[in-house]
Design a protein around this motif. Sequence first.
Motif, PDB file in Angstrom:
ATOM      1  N   GLN A  50       0.850  -1.189   0.000  1.00 18.21           N
ATOM      2  CA  GLN A  50       0.000   0.000   0.000  1.00 18.21           C
ATOM      3  C   GLN A  50       0.889   1.242   0.000  1.00 18.21           C
ATOM      4  N   ALA A  51       0.837   1.974  -1.096  1.00 21.74           N
ATOM      5  CA  ALA A  51       1.575   3.232  -1.221  1.00 21.74           C
ATOM      6  C   ALA A  51       0.621   4.375  -0.891  1.00 21.74           C
ATOM      7  N   GLY A  52       1.122   5.392  -0.219  1.00 24.70           N
ATOM      8  CA  GLY A  52       0.268   6.507   0.160  1.00 24.70           C
ATOM      9  C   GLY A  52       1.049   7.802   0.247  1.00 24.70           C
ATOM     10  N   VAL A  53       0.310   8.890   0.326  1.00 28.28           N
ATOM     11  CA  VAL A  53       0.909  10.205   0.532  1.00 28.28           C
ATOM     12  C   VAL A  53      -0.044  11.011   1.399  1.00 28.28           C
ATOM     13  N   ASN A  54       0.503  11.740   2.363  1.00 24.70           N
ATOM     14  CA  ASN A  54      -0.310  12.583   3.235  1.00 24.70           C
ATOM     15  C   ASN A  54      -0.557  13.912   2.531  1.00 24.70           C
ATOM     16  N   THR A  55      -1.803  14.151   2.150  1.00 23.05           N
ATOM     17  CA  THR A  55      -2.129  15.361   1.386  1.00 23.05           C
ATOM     18  C   THR A  55      -2.715  16.451   2.266  1.00 23.05           C
ATOM     19  N   GLU A  56      -2.473  16.381   3.569  1.00 16.43           N
ATOM     20  CA  GLU A  56      -2.944  17.413   4.484  1.00 16.43           C
ATOM     21  C   GLU A  56      -2.467  18.789   4.012  1.00 16.43           C
ATOM     22  N   ASN A  57      -3.379  19.756   3.963  1.00 19.56           N
ATOM     23  CA  ASN A  57      -3.073  21.129   3.550  1.00 19.56           C
ATOM     24  C   ASN A  57      -2.657  21.236   2.084  1.00 19.56           C
ATOM     25  N   HIS A  58      -2.918  20.232   1.294  1.00 18.33           N
ATOM     26  CA  HIS A  58      -2.553  20.282  -0.114  1.00 18.33           C
ATOM     27  C   HIS A  58      -3.798  20.212  -0.978  1.00 18.33           C
ATOM     28  N   VAL A  59      -3.669  20.713  -2.185  1.00 15.98           N
ATOM     29  CA  VAL A  59      -4.726  20.498  -3.162  1.00 15.98           C
ATOM     30  C   VAL A  59      -4.842  18.992  -3.384  1.00 15.98           C
ATOM     31  N   PRO A  60      -6.014  18.469  -3.801  1.00 12.30           N
ATOM     32  CA  PRO A  60      -6.175  17.020  -3.991  1.00 12.30           C
ATOM     33  C   PRO A  60      -5.154  16.455  -4.972  1.00 12.30           C
ATOM     34  N   LEU A  61      -4.540  15.334  -4.582  1.00 16.18           N
ATOM     35  CA  LEU A  61      -3.487  14.717  -5.375  1.00 16.18           C
ATOM     36  C   LEU A  61      -3.819  13.244  -5.629  1.00 16.18           C
ATOM     37  N   ARG A  62      -3.331  12.737  -6.759  1.00 15.75           N
ATOM     38  CA  ARG A  62      -3.476  11.315  -7.085  1.00 15.75           C
ATOM     39  C   ARG A  62      -2.087  10.678  -7.079  1.00 15.75           C
ATOM     40  N   LEU A  63      -1.962   9.556  -6.376  1.00 20.12           N
ATOM     41  CA  LEU A  63      -0.668   8.897  -6.201  1.00 20.12           C
ATOM     42  C   LEU A  63      -0.430   7.856  -7.283  1.00 20.12           C
ATOM     43  N   PHE A  64       0.817   7.766  -7.742  1.00 18.76           N
ATOM     44  CA  PHE A  64       1.234   6.728  -8.686  1.00 18.76           C
ATOM     45  C   PHE A  64       2.547   6.104  -8.213  1.00 18.76           C
ATOM     46  N   VAL A  65       2.782   4.861  -8.610  1.00 17.86           N
ATOM     47  CA  VAL A  65       4.056   4.187  -8.368  1.00 17.86           C
ATOM     48  C   VAL A  65       4.783   4.137  -9.698  1.00 17.86           C
ATOM     49  N   ASP A  66       5.848   4.885  -9.806  1.00 13.44           N
ATOM     50  CA  ASP A  66       6.582   5.000 -11.064  1.00 13.44           C
ATOM     51  C   ASP A  66       7.319   3.708 -11.389  1.00 13.44           C
ATOM     52  N   ASN A  67       8.037   3.171 -10.385  1.00 10.74           N
ATOM     53  CA  ASN A  67       8.736   1.904 -10.575  1.00 10.74           C
ATOM     54  C   ASN A  67       9.060   1.289  -9.224  1.00 10.74           C
ATOM     55  N   CYS A  68       9.259  -0.023  -9.207  1.00  5.69           N
ATOM     56  CA  CYS A  68       9.682  -0.755  -8.019  1.00  5.69           C
ATOM     57  C   CYS A  68      10.764  -1.745  -8.433  1.00  5.69           C
ATOM     58  N   PHE A 108      -2.533  -4.207  -9.876  1.00  4.23           N
ATOM     59  CA  PHE A 108      -2.993  -3.084  -9.070  1.00  4.23           C
ATOM     60  C   PHE A 108      -4.418  -3.387  -8.607  1.00  4.23           C
ATOM     61  N   ILE A 109      -4.754  -2.996  -7.383  1.00  2.00           N
ATOM     62  CA  ILE A 109      -6.063  -3.277  -6.809  1.00  2.00           C
ATOM     63  C   ILE A 109      -7.011  -2.121  -7.124  1.00  2.00           C
ATOM     64  N   SER A 110      -8.117  -2.448  -7.808  1.00  2.00           N
ATOM     65  CA  SER A 110      -9.098  -1.431  -8.198  1.00  2.00           C
ATOM     66  C   SER A 110     -10.434  -1.727  -7.528  1.00  2.00           C
ATOM     67  N   PRO A 111     -11.161  -0.692  -7.075  1.00  2.00           N
ATOM     68  CA  PRO A 111     -10.785   0.729  -7.133  1.00  2.00           C
ATOM     69  C   PRO A 111      -9.847   1.108  -5.983  1.00  2.00           C
ATOM     70  N   ARG A 112      -9.322   2.292  -6.068  1.00  2.00           N
ATOM     71  CA  ARG A 112      -8.476   2.808  -4.996  1.00  2.00           C
ATOM     72  C   ARG A 112      -9.322   3.062  -3.744  1.00  2.00           C
ATOM     73  N   PRO A 113      -8.733   2.933  -2.554  1.00  2.00           N
ATOM     74  CA  PRO A 113      -9.428   3.385  -1.340  1.00  2.00           C
ATOM     75  C   PRO A 113      -9.621   4.897  -1.345  1.00  2.00           C
ATOM     76  N   ARG A 114      -8.578   5.620  -1.805  1.00  2.00           N
ATOM     77  CA  ARG A 114      -8.623   7.076  -1.943  1.00  2.00           C
ATOM     78  C   ARG A 114      -7.695   7.451  -3.084  1.00  2.00           C
ATOM     79  N   GLN A 115      -7.824   8.667  -3.567  1.00  6.67           N
ATOM     80  CA  GLN A 115      -6.960   9.116  -4.665  1.00  6.67           C
ATOM     81  C   GLN A 115      -5.491   9.170  -4.251  1.00  6.67           C
ATOM     82  N   ASP A 116      -5.237   9.402  -2.954  1.00  8.37           N
ATOM     83  CA  ASP A 116      -3.846   9.513  -2.500  1.00  8.37           C
ATOM     84  C   ASP A 116      -3.298   8.175  -1.996  1.00  8.37           C
ATOM     85  N   VAL A 117      -3.966   7.071  -2.316  1.00  4.73           N
ATOM     86  CA  VAL A 117      -3.523   5.732  -1.932  1.00  4.73           C
ATOM     87  C   VAL A 117      -3.576   4.824  -3.157  1.00  4.73           C
ATOM     88  N   LEU A 118      -2.566   3.957  -3.295  1.00  2.00           N
ATOM     89  CA  LEU A 118      -2.547   2.982  -4.384  1.00  2.00           C
ATOM     90  C   LEU A 118      -2.097   1.643  -3.817  1.00  2.00           C
TER      91      LEU A 118
END
Length: 298
Positions: free
Chosen positions: A165-183, A218-228
């Motif tokens: 589960q990849a995520g990003v804390n978007t507190e105080n930010h405009v809405p963001l969508r997370l991606f995993v570029d490579n692993c 990848f698991i669809s749908p996302r739980p949130r836009q900032d989680v993948l």
Amino acid sequence: AAALPHPVAVRCQEAQVVVTVHRDLFGTGRLVKAAELTLGSAACLPAVWSAAESTVTFVAGLHECGSTLRVTPDALVYSTSLNYEPVPAGNPVIIRTSPAVVPIECHYPRKDNVSSNAVKPTWVPFRSTLSSEEKLPFSLRLMNDDWSAERVSTIFQLGEVLHFQAGVNTENHVPLRLFVDNCVATLTPNRSSSPQYAFIDFSGCLVDGQLDDATSTFISPRPRQDVLQFAVDAFKFVGDSSNVIYITCHLKVSLADQAPDPLNKACSFNKASNLWAPMEGTRDVCSCCEMKSCGLAR
């Protein structure tokens, strides 16, 4: 004892902490000596005390006397301690009081906007300014099978599935969508070491899912836009006896209202249709996965 004031009083000020200690520290009527009291791991001495006074006062900067800083999602927490170390009196072989350590914490909220004057919103909103200037706190966690909590163990058997589960804390930010570029999986913490296996590549193509013995997706749908979330079948390197692998992933975000494109996508390989399928966006954003060339990641 209930009528006595608390023996240790703490005032957390803007840049310092003030600790006032009543010398009747244990509420027994026996006064401790100021010389037996120190503050923090650096054992700072009191700032104000005298033999005639019933209190001892310490004044220290938030970063002084060996204090430590802990950052939580909501607060900055400065921790120190009041230390009491009794000195034998009369007979050096015995003491009549026990040493004590009183933990002290000052909590400062992270989410308040403080200003001495009213601000007229005649420029870029504060939220937009933060989104462009602050570093984003990304996270990558191994989850249990139902995605309800972080997995306690990092030990897997071949045949099991790793749930990321990849995520990003978007507190105080405009809405963001997370991606995993490579692993990339490697035998050492150095992601450039050899051998290595890239199971996500080309700006978001889960290439491991193309292998005959894999169900990675990848698991669809996302739980949130900032989680993948994505699942990868457990694997090891051929000929490796250590049975340890290191995984390094490059995470990135785009604006949530930005349409996915070849550089910002999450594509899984569908074996039934023998085609790449995107998590969001049109199918053509995944066409470069087949060509194994999706341009340079930004």
